[in-house]
Design a protein around this motif. Structure first.
Motif, mmCIF file in Angstrom:
data_model
loop_
_atom_site.group_PDB
_atom_site.id
_atom_site.type_symbol
_atom_site.label_atom_id
_atom_site.label_comp_id
_atom_site.label_asym_id
_atom_site.label_seq_id
_atom_site.Cartn_x
_atom_site.Cartn_y
_atom_site.Cartn_z
ATOM 1 N N ARG A 1 -7.035 -37.352 14.899
ATOM 2 C CA ARG A 1 -7.507 -37.990 15.994
ATOM 3 C C ARG A 1 -5.640 -37.549 16.945
ATOM 4 O O ARG A 1 -4.728 -37.370 16.500
ATOM 5 N N PRO A 2 -5.773 -37.242 17.865
ATOM 6 C CA PRO A 2 -4.362 -37.643 18.766
ATOM 7 C C PRO A 2 -4.025 -38.878 18.444
ATOM 8 O O PRO A 2 -4.601 -39.677 18.582
ATOM 9 N N CYS A 3 -2.183 -38.348 17.702
ATOM 10 C CA CYS A 3 -1.575 -38.946 18.193
ATOM 11 C C CYS A 3 -0.009 -39.045 19.212
ATOM 12 O O CYS A 3 -0.599 -38.525 19.711
ATOM 13 N N ARG A 4 0.394 -40.614 19.243
ATOM 14 C CA ARG A 4 1.766 -40.401 19.747
ATOM 15 C C ARG A 4 2.258 -41.353 19.125
ATOM 16 O O ARG A 4 2.322 -42.236 18.205
ATOM 17 N N PHE A 5 4.213 -41.636 19.165
ATOM 18 C CA PHE A 5 5.635 -42.728 18.827
ATOM 19 C C PHE A 5 5.763 -43.006 19.807
ATOM 20 O O PHE A 5 5.887 -42.699 21.011
ATOM 21 N N ASP A 6 5.100 -44.168 20.169
ATOM 22 C CA ASP A 6 5.587 -45.465 21.158
ATOM 23 C C ASP A 6 7.072 -46.258 20.659
ATOM 24 O O ASP A 6 6.857 -46.413 19.582
ATOM 25 N N VAL A 7 7.626 -46.489 21.200
ATOM 26 C CA VAL A 7 9.320 -47.490 21.201
ATOM 27 C C VAL A 7 8.862 -48.731 21.975
ATOM 28 O O VAL A 7 8.474 -48.588 23.003
ATOM 29 N N VAL A 8 8.952 -49.732 21.494
ATOM 30 C CA VAL A 8 9.614 -51.540 22.533
ATOM 31 C C VAL A 8 10.550 -51.165 22.100
ATOM 32 O O VAL A 8 11.063 -51.712 20.842
ATOM 33 N N ALA A 9 11.811 -51.485 23.043
ATOM 34 C CA ALA A 9 13.248 -51.669 22.480
ATOM 35 C C ALA A 9 13.275 -53.590 23.268
ATOM 36 O O ALA A 9 12.968 -53.176 24.495
ATOM 37 N N ILE A 10 13.692 -54.325 22.542
ATOM 38 C CA ILE A 10 13.803 -55.965 23.641
ATOM 39 C C ILE A 10 15.267 -56.088 23.125
ATOM 40 O O ILE A 10 15.962 -55.748 22.014
ATOM 41 N N THR A 11 15.806 -56.319 23.970
ATOM 42 C CA THR A 11 16.892 -56.967 24.597
ATOM 43 C C THR A 11 17.109 -58.068 24.451
ATOM 44 O O THR A 11 16.601 -58.241 26.653
ATOM 45 N N GLY A 12 17.648 -59.229 24.602
ATOM 46 C CA GLY A 12 17.884 -60.443 24.583
ATOM 47 C C GLY A 12 16.036 -60.461 25.343
ATOM 48 O O GLY A 12 14.929 -60.769 24.547
ATOM 49 N N ASP A 13 16.058 -60.890 26.539
ATOM 50 C CA ASP A 13 14.706 -61.557 27.138
ATOM 51 C C ASP A 13 14.303 -60.039 28.095
ATOM 52 O O ASP A 13 13.348 -59.844 28.247
ATOM 53 N N ASP A 14 15.238 -58.538 27.982
ATOM 54 C CA ASP A 14 13.982 -57.532 28.162
ATOM 55 C C ASP A 14 13.870 -57.538 27.414
ATOM 56 O O ASP A 14 14.022 -56.705 26.039
ATOM 57 N N LEU A 15 12.634 -56.491 28.119
ATOM 58 C CA LEU A 15 11.906 -55.769 27.335
ATOM 59 C C LEU A 15 11.688 -54.579 27.682
ATOM 60 O O LEU A 15 10.819 -54.244 28.926
ATOM 61 N N GLN A 16 11.331 -53.466 26.680
ATOM 62 C CA GLN A 16 11.270 -51.815 27.457
ATOM 63 C C GLN A 16 9.884 -51.100 26.571
ATOM 64 O O GLN A 16 10.412 -50.754 25.883
ATOM 65 N N TRP A 17 8.943 -50.227 26.883
ATOM 66 C CA TRP A 17 7.988 -49.907 26.622
ATOM 67 C C TRP A 17 8.033 -47.665 27.013
ATOM 68 O O TRP A 17 8.547 -47.568 27.843
ATOM 69 N N VAL A 18 8.477 -47.109 26.221
ATOM 70 C CA VAL A 18 8.560 -46.202 25.893
ATOM 71 C C VAL A 18 7.216 -45.054 25.702
ATOM 72 O O VAL A 18 7.509 -45.586 24.600
ATOM 73 N N ALA A 19 6.624 -44.519 26.271
ATOM 74 C CA ALA A 19 5.823 -44.405 25.421
ATOM 75 C C ALA A 19 5.776 -43.052 25.224
ATOM 76 O O ALA A 19 6.173 -41.944 26.231
ATOM 77 N N ASN A 20 4.975 -42.313 24.321
ATOM 78 C CA ASN A 20 5.422 -40.839 24.242
ATOM 79 C C ASN A 20 7.094 -40.492 23.925
ATOM 80 O O ASN A 20 7.423 -40.237 24.457
#
Length: 118
Positions: A93-112
């Motif tokens: 099935r279709p797939c992708r790679f995401d990264v969730v980067a957390i620095t202290g209280d900050d959260l950043q989600w990078v889809a694909n």
């Protein structure tokens, strides 16, 4: 008194990332999917797409952002682990790679965040 261990901080970051993604409609399939080829922090589903999520945590950005720590070598390790996961579960099935980067209280989600090259 000693603070949380590195492993406890990692588990806490993964839990936070999981809750964040679930609140945005993704469904958890598996945590810490391990194989001889590596480990995937979170395996989630976004509709019909299987999402392999790498969670990176840094207390502070003094040594670079957590996103920067997912370089080509780490990406290849994740891609190999994902292929093993797909084979073990007989998934196509279709797939992708995401990264969730957390620095202290900050959260950043990078889809694909990167491509498998397939």
């Amino acid at each position: 008194m000693q603070g949380p261990s590195r492993r406890e901080r990692g588990q806490s970051a993964e839990q936070r990332a999981c809750r964040y993604l679930q609140a945005r409609g993704l469904r958890l399939r598996e945590r810490n999917a391990r194989s001889r080829r590596g480990e995937i922090d979170l395996v989630m589903e976004d509709g019909a797409t299987l999402v392999f999520v790498e969670v990176r945590f840094r207390r502070a950005a003094a040594h670079g952002s957590p996103l920067e720590s997912v370089g080509p070598v780490k990406q290849q390790r994740l891609i190999r682990a994902a292929h093993a996961y797909l084979q073990r579960h007989r998934l196509d099935r279709p797939c992708r790679f995401d990264v969730v980067a957390i620095t202290g209280d900050d959260l950043q989600w990078v889809a694909n965040a990167f491509d498998s090259g397939a």
